[in-house]
Design a protein around this motif. Structure first.
Motif, PDB file in Angstrom:
ATOM      1  N   HIS A 142       0.704  -1.213   0.067  1.00 14.95           N
ATOM      2  CA  HIS A 142      -0.154   0.056  -0.116  1.00 14.95           C
ATOM      3  C   HIS A 142       0.968   1.219   0.063  1.00 14.95           C
ATOM      4  O   HIS A 142       1.905   1.285   0.472  1.00 14.95           O
ATOM      5  CB  HIS A 142      -1.054   0.126   1.293  1.00 14.95           C
ATOM      6  CG  HIS A 142      -1.796   1.201   1.547  1.00 14.95           C
ATOM      7  ND1 HIS A 142      -2.482   1.529   0.382  1.00 14.95           N
ATOM      8  CD2 HIS A 142      -1.898   2.160   2.301  1.00 14.95           C
ATOM      9  CE1 HIS A 142      -3.109   2.838   0.733  1.00 14.95           C
ATOM     10  NE2 HIS A 142      -2.642   3.064   2.037  1.00 14.95           N
ATOM     11  N   SER A 202       0.879   5.330   0.882  1.00 14.87           N
ATOM     12  CA  SER A 202       0.351   6.264   1.574  1.00 14.87           C
ATOM     13  C   SER A 202       0.701   7.608   1.336  1.00 14.87           C
ATOM     14  O   SER A 202       2.064   7.706   1.239  1.00 14.87           O
ATOM     15  CB  SER A 202      -0.043   6.050   3.062  1.00 14.87           C
ATOM     16  OG  SER A 202      -0.187   7.083   3.850  1.00 14.87           O
ATOM     17  N   ARG A 219      -3.034   5.852  10.527  1.00  7.44           N
ATOM     18  CA  ARG A 219      -3.899   5.450   9.938  1.00  7.44           C
ATOM     19  C   ARG A 219      -3.761   4.542   8.776  1.00  7.44           C
ATOM     20  O   ARG A 219      -4.717   4.375   7.954  1.00  7.44           O
ATOM     21  CB  ARG A 219      -4.561   6.998   9.189  1.00  7.44           C
ATOM     22  CG  ARG A 219      -4.925   7.863  10.143  1.00  7.44           C
ATOM     23  CD  ARG A 219      -5.779   8.901   9.368  1.00  7.44           C
ATOM     24  NE  ARG A 219      -4.835   9.645   8.470  1.00  7.44           N
ATOM     25  CZ  ARG A 219      -5.173  10.900   7.937  1.00  7.44           C
ATOM     26  NH1 ARG A 219      -6.413  11.216   7.894  1.00  7.44           N
ATOM     27  NH2 ARG A 219      -4.397  11.538   7.006  1.00  7.44           N
ATOM     28  N   ALA A 220      -2.809   3.754   8.744  1.00  9.20           N
ATOM     29  CA  ALA A 220      -2.225   2.851   7.460  1.00  9.20           C
ATOM     30  C   ALA A 220      -2.575   1.450   7.794  1.00  9.20           C
ATOM     31  O   ALA A 220      -2.704   0.720   6.634  1.00  9.20           O
ATOM     32  CB  ALA A 220      -0.661   3.168   7.176  1.00  9.20           C
ATOM     33  N   GLU A 225      -5.915   0.355   5.610  1.00 12.43           N
ATOM     34  CA  GLU A 225      -5.663   0.099   4.461  1.00 12.43           C
ATOM     35  C   GLU A 225      -4.695  -0.612   3.757  1.00 12.43           C
ATOM     36  O   GLU A 225      -4.649  -1.306   2.745  1.00 12.43           O
ATOM     37  CB  GLU A 225      -5.376   1.722   3.913  1.00 12.43           C
ATOM     38  CG  GLU A 225      -6.584   2.589   4.296  1.00 12.43           C
ATOM     39  CD  GLU A 225      -6.245   4.027   3.955  1.00 12.43           C
ATOM     40  OE1 GLU A 225      -5.005   4.196   3.761  1.00 12.43           O
ATOM     41  OE2 GLU A 225      -7.182   4.916   3.718  1.00 12.43           O
ATOM     42  N   THR A 226      -3.701  -0.983   4.522  1.00 12.98           N
ATOM     43  CA  THR A 226      -2.803  -1.998   4.285  1.00 12.98           C
ATOM     44  C   THR A 226      -2.934  -3.450   4.249  1.00 12.98           C
ATOM     45  O   THR A 226      -2.787  -4.119   3.141  1.00 12.98           O
ATOM     46  CB  THR A 226      -1.322  -1.732   5.161  1.00 12.98           C
ATOM     47  OG1 THR A 226      -1.063  -0.210   5.361  1.00 12.98           O
ATOM     48  CG2 THR A 226      -0.264  -2.449   4.677  1.00 12.98           C
ATOM     49  N   ALA A 271      -6.101  -4.308   3.793  1.00 11.59           N
ATOM     50  CA  ALA A 271      -7.070  -4.644   2.769  1.00 11.59           C
ATOM     51  C   ALA A 271      -6.414  -4.895   1.529  1.00 11.59           C
ATOM     52  O   ALA A 271      -7.081  -5.386   0.669  1.00 11.59           O
ATOM     53  CB  ALA A 271      -7.901  -3.272   2.693  1.00 11.59           C
ATOM     54  N   LYS A 272      -4.961  -4.539   1.276  1.00 16.02           N
ATOM     55  CA  LYS A 272      -4.447  -4.794  -0.015  1.00 16.02           C
ATOM     56  C   LYS A 272      -3.977  -6.482   0.002  1.00 16.02           C
ATOM     57  O   LYS A 272      -3.383  -6.773  -0.982  1.00 16.02           O
ATOM     58  CB  LYS A 272      -3.283  -3.793   0.030  1.00 16.02           C
ATOM     59  CG  LYS A 272      -3.643  -2.507  -0.204  1.00 16.02           C
ATOM     60  CD  LYS A 272      -4.378  -2.176  -1.643  1.00 16.02           C
ATOM     61  CE  LYS A 272      -4.679  -0.687  -1.463  1.00 16.02           C
ATOM     62  NZ  LYS A 272      -5.926  -0.286  -2.422  1.00 16.02           N
TER      63      LYS A 272
END
Length: 465
Positions: free
Chosen positions: A312, A314, A321-322, A325-326, A328-329
């Motif tokens: 990911h 950013s 906040r990562a 989202e990370t 999810a990859k």
């Protein structure tokens, strides 16, 4: 006895065509990559389906070329083109064909979907090669990578306004000169003025757009600071609960310590060449223009494959906040196998950690920023959100004191840090070659795929036959 030497004859032509397989060793990485790419579905590649124009290079060959060269530390399209002439393994890969740098760059830029598919196919190949059985524990970590643009292209708001005023004056002068040239009917100078005027107007439009983006970014930062002050910002997991109201003036001064100038510049400036990039500080305290690259690395104690299973990119200068989202990859089939996620203190975000654990049924091991629980305040009562965050931080401390979790967390540095060492020090990848966040993500995905195939090739060579 007379001294004998091997006869070196560069003049006599070969009577029979050579077998290109004899050019490279049997354990060369290029053989492994060519075989691995054959397992990828290249139907997602963008090709000229009409068949017009020159003949195209096969997508499998172009994909193998990019992966192999990235695995050898060759990232520039021009350097890759030169390697098709000078590098024996690359000549074998390309079957002695020589795609030019523009073809290479275009293929890399336009095939994000193909690279994503290939990344997943390589992980499936790793499972077939028994590099790992189930993911189990993964390590999440990040590093700063430089953008294609330079720090010198950054501008503050006052600098943008000053340059816009100067450009407006120059445009007015050029318009007056153009009117004078029209009256004198001098054609050639008029054309030169028109070209210069067009350049100034394009520059003016660029600066105005940059100013609007900077204003929007500053407004978002202002709202975030207000949310932090109210204890509503999930990025700041413990800030309000760790600040002490009613403190002495010296303590308040320490709590509101002035930010370093470079950090202020990161919030108040914008890059004219690559506006999506950010000015951020790396692990050594050096500020660079770039992105925050996040990796999910397999960290099982049994397999120790150290494969990258998710990437990911950013724009945030920190990792708070990562985490979501990370993760999810990571491909969905592999993400379902994750049981524990280990991360360093930079990911301390009680609200986000709770959301990740609830969404994907995993256990997150992330030490709070405060090693010990703060003393309860005596001059005021904490808000409910502050109480919950303090309680969650204390539960995390107790979780990390369990022997099994301590053993799992001990794998964090050993799993992720060597990966960054290989990417940045062995391969030499410290900045992106493509402009923009979307294209930089393509390059990071390509780099991760090349690293995984290198790693699999090494493990295959060490495995007993």
């Amino acid at each position: 006895m007379a001294t004998r030497f091997v006869n070196i004859d560069r003049e006599t032509p070969m009577l029979l065509p050579p077998d290109m397989k004899d050019w490279v060793a049997k354990d060369d990485l290029v053989r492994f990559i060519v075989d691995a790419v054959e397992t990828c579905d290249v139907r997602l590649a963008r090709v000229n389906a009409r068949g017009s124009g020159d003949r195209q290079y096969p997508p499998s060959m172009m994909l193998s070329l990019l992966i192999y060269c990235y695995g050898q530390g060759l990232f520039s399209s021009r350097a890759i083109e030169r390697a098709t002439y000078s590098h024996v393994s690359v000549r074998y890969l390309c079957a002695n064909e020589h795609p030019d740098h523009d073809t290479i760059a275009t293929f890399r830029r336009e095939n994000a979907s193909l690279l994503e598919s290939c990344f997943v196919a390589v992980l499936q190949l790793a499972r077939e090669l028994k590099a790992f059985h189930r993911l189990g524990t993964v390590s999440v970590d990040g590093t700063k990578l430089g953008a294609r643009a330079s720090r010198r292209s950054n501008r503050r708001r006052n600098e943008l306004e000053q340059e816009l005023a100067e450009l407006q004056t120059q445009i007015q002068e050029l318009l007056q000169q153009a009117e004078a040239a029209d009256r004198e009917e001098t054609r050639a100078p008029g054309e030169a003025l028109a070209k210069e005027l067009q350049d100034k107007e394009q520059r003016q439009a660029l600066l105005r757009e940059a100013k609007a983006q900077l204003q929007a970014r500053q407004e978002a930062c202002r709202r975030q600071r207000q949310e932090q002050a109210r204890g509503e910002d999930p990025e700041d997991p413990s800030a309000p609960s760790c600040r002490v109201r009613g403190a002495t003036s010296a303590e308040k001064t320490a709590q509101t310590m002035e930010e370093p100038p470079a950090k202020k510049d990161a919030q108040r400036c914008i890059n004219l060449v690559e506006p999506e990039s950010r000015l951020m500080r790396d692990a050594h305290g050096v500020y660079l223009q770039g992105y925050n690259a996040q990796l999910v690395v397999e960290a099982g104690a049994e397999s120790r494959s150290q494969l990258i299973v998710g990437v990911h990119l950013s724009q945030d200068g920190n990792d708070r906040r990562a985490l979501g989202e990370t993760l999810a990859k990571v491909p969905e089939a592999l993400r379902a196998e994750i049981t524990h996620v280990v991360a360093d203190t930079g990911y301390d975000n009680t609200d986000l950690i709770y959301a990740v654990e609830k969404k994907w049924a995993v256990t997150v091991l992330c030490p709070p920023q405060s090693a010990t629980a703060p003393e309860p305040p005596t001059t005021y009562r904490l808000k409910k959100v502050q109480q919950r965050r303090r309680q969650s931080a204390q539960e995390m401390r107790e979780r990390l004191e369990q022997p099994e979790n301590q053993r799992l967390y001990a794998r964090r540095a050993a799993a992720s840090e060597p990966v960054f060492g290989v990417l940045k020090n062995v391969l030499g990848f410290r900045r992106f070659r493509l402009f923009g966040l979307a294209k930089a993500k393509i390059e990071l995905l390509l780099l991760a795929t090349a690293y995984n195939l290198r790693r699999l090739a090494q493990q295959a060579a060490l495995a007993p036959s």
